[in-house]
Design a protein around this motif. Structure first.
Motif, PDB file in Angstrom:
ATOM      1  N   TYR A 180       0.781  14.155  -6.894  1.00 34.89           N
ATOM      2  CA  TYR A 180       0.361  12.905  -6.263  1.00 34.89           C
ATOM      3  C   TYR A 180      -1.109  12.950  -5.867  1.00 34.89           C
ATOM      4  N   ILE A 200       2.921   2.716  -5.898  1.00 33.71           N
ATOM      5  CA  ILE A 200       4.045   3.653  -5.964  1.00 33.71           C
ATOM      6  C   ILE A 200       3.864   4.515  -7.207  1.00 33.71           C
ATOM      7  N   ALA A 202       5.574   7.325  -9.654  1.00 35.30           N
ATOM      8  CA  ALA A 202       6.861   7.877 -10.083  1.00 35.30           C
ATOM      9  C   ALA A 202       6.617   9.178 -10.837  1.00 35.30           C
ATOM     10  N   LEU A 210       9.434   9.847  -5.934  1.00 38.23           N
ATOM     11  CA  LEU A 210       8.505   8.729  -5.834  1.00 38.23           C
ATOM     12  C   LEU A 210       7.670   8.920  -4.576  1.00 38.23           C
ATOM     13  N   THR A 221       7.940   8.837   0.935  1.00 36.18           N
ATOM     14  CA  THR A 221       8.300   9.570  -0.273  1.00 36.18           C
ATOM     15  C   THR A 221       9.804   9.813  -0.286  1.00 36.18           C
ATOM     16  N   THR A 222      10.360  10.039  -1.474  1.00 36.86           N
ATOM     17  CA  THR A 222      11.815  10.099  -1.600  1.00 36.86           C
ATOM     18  C   THR A 222      12.401  11.471  -1.317  1.00 36.86           C
ATOM     19  N   ALA A 301      16.204   4.906  -9.677  1.00 42.63           N
ATOM     20  CA  ALA A 301      14.757   4.780  -9.511  1.00 42.63           C
ATOM     21  C   ALA A 301      14.389   3.386  -9.016  1.00 42.63           C
ATOM     22  N   VAL A 305      12.421   2.496  -5.591  1.00 37.15           N
ATOM     23  CA  VAL A 305      11.175   1.733  -5.608  1.00 37.15           C
ATOM     24  C   VAL A 305      11.262   0.581  -4.615  1.00 37.15           C
ATOM     25  N   LEU A 318       2.170   0.345 -10.080  1.00 35.40           N
ATOM     26  CA  LEU A 318       3.206   1.359 -10.306  1.00 35.40           C
ATOM     27  C   LEU A 318       2.661   2.336 -11.326  1.00 35.40           C
TER      28      LEU A 318
END
Length: 393
Positions: A180, A200, A202, A210, A221-222, A301, A305, A318
């Motif tokens: 990132y 965002i 991916a 993400l 963040t995921t 996903a 998002v 994205l």
């Protein structure tokens, strides 16, 4: 003689490496050892590959053997002078929010974090120790996947658990931070003013997550306390009902180690398809289970998002990156189709080409494919922390 920086990125079954001239942004060469623990394969590319010999071969290597092979090749190169080494370290815990020079105290602190990233942290630290054994005086720098996410607001870090556990460091850390960081540093050149907006990213590979960026800083963040949370992945489940874990222990008789193995190594694309964790294999299969696994991957996903869009207050861009994100147009198309309501619309020919902007010119949300590069931020950190490459091998 070329003063050089070695960057090592040790994964669970692979070792990626890059060699940079001191102060340079472009790698002299990049390479990787894959299939560690099984049929080992080596790939190298770039202007400087002669130090490896005509046909490098390592049969059935483990991580230590792979690192030792690489260091031995560098030691025998008469035209290279190794000045420093940089390492990707998956978990920095609460204390390491920036790259740091490695010493005994740092290494001991990172060793205590192994239980939080057992599939990666031991290999990261083994690479550091291998360099120390080969060149005890060589400066080494650790760069952390968690560090990029230390900009999360407190609410974005908290889990709704007893405060004493939060105070003990059980919070959302997030991962893939070096990937990132590379996107954040690269995006202004690609996306212009949109780079500072609601973005965002991916990162879709064998591990997938993400990250929501605002002004190129992580705001959500995921992945969470561990790298098991969030998106469905190659063999990892991603987020599941915590009650499922209790059910597996209480009703199915699995012990904690068996649950960990099930959720980390037997779930995700592999578990749902019962065929493979490789998107390429699943796309070529006529088995309906393969199609369902790919559909679930895209669906999960899209849902995530949407969650990050809520945290951002909308979406301006994205970005797809990493192995699946860069090389699977059909996966990108499925995810973007699920986001049509948000203003995402792909240009089919651009998506097939898979580089740069792949959305339609008139679409409100710009969509990009940006190659991953976790090694470049590490090289830059080494140049900052080891000015002039002090120390040599």
């Amino acid at each position: 003689m070329t003063p050089a920086i070695l960057v090592l990125n040790a994964g669970s079954s692979s070792l990626k490496f890059a060699l940079y001239a001191v102060g340079a942004d472009t790698a002299l060469c990049r390479g990787g050892v894959s299939g560690i623990g099984g049929e080992t394969r080596i790939e190298v590319s770039g202007a400087e590959t002669s130090f490896l010999g005509a046909s490098p071969v390592i049969a059935h290597a483990d991580h230590a053997t792979s690192v030792a092979w690489l260091l031995d090749a560098l030691a025998r190169a008469p035209h290279l002078t190794l000045m420093a080494a940089g390492h990707r370290v998956v978990h920095g815990g609460p204390d390491f929010a920036e790259p740091v020079r490695v010493d005994g105290a740092v290494l001991a602190a990172l060793e205590r974090l192994v239980p939080l990233a057992p599939a990666h942290q031991p290999h990261n630290l083994a690479a550091i120790r291998a360099v120390t054994r080969a060149w005890p005086d060589l400066p080494q720098v650790a760069c952390f996947d968690t560090a990029f996410h230390r900009t999360l607001d407190r609410l974005a870090q908290l889990f709704p658990i007893p405060r004493a556990l939060t105070d003990a460091g059980i919070v959302r850390y997030g991962f893939h931070g070096l990937s990132y960081q590379h996107i954040a540093e690269t995006l202004p050149r690609i996306a212009g003013e949109r780079a500072e907006g609601r973005v965002i990213v991916a990162h879709l590979g064998h591990g997938a997550s993400l990250c929501a960026l605002k002004e190129r800083r992580s705001v959500a963040t995921t992945m969470g306390f561990t790298a098991l949370d969030g998106l469905m992945m190659g063999t990892r489940s991603g987020a599941v009902d915590p009650g499922l874990v209790l059910h597996l222990i209480r009703e199915r008789g699995l012990d904690p180690d068996a649950v960990a193995q099930l959720l980390n190594d037997r779930s995700g694309l592999l578990g749902v398809s019962d065929l493979s964790d490789d998107v390429r294999v699943l796309q070529e299969s006529a088995d309906p289970r393969a199609a369902e696994a790919l559909a679930l991957f895209a669906y999960r996903a899209v849902r995530e998002v949407g969650s990050l869009m809520a945290a951002l207050g909308g979406l301006d861009a994205l970005v797809f990156t990493a192995g699946i994100g860069e090389n699977a147009p059909a996966v990108r198309a499925a995810i973007c189709a699920g986001l049509a309501w948000a203003g995402v619309a792909l240009d089919e020919s651009r998506n097939a080409a898979g580089r740069g902007r792949i959305s339609r010119a008139e679409a409100p949300v710009a969509v990009y494919v940006v190659p991953a590069d976790e090694e470049a931020p590490i090289a830059r950190a080494v140049n900052r922390l080891v000015p002039g490459g002090s120390g040599r091998a």
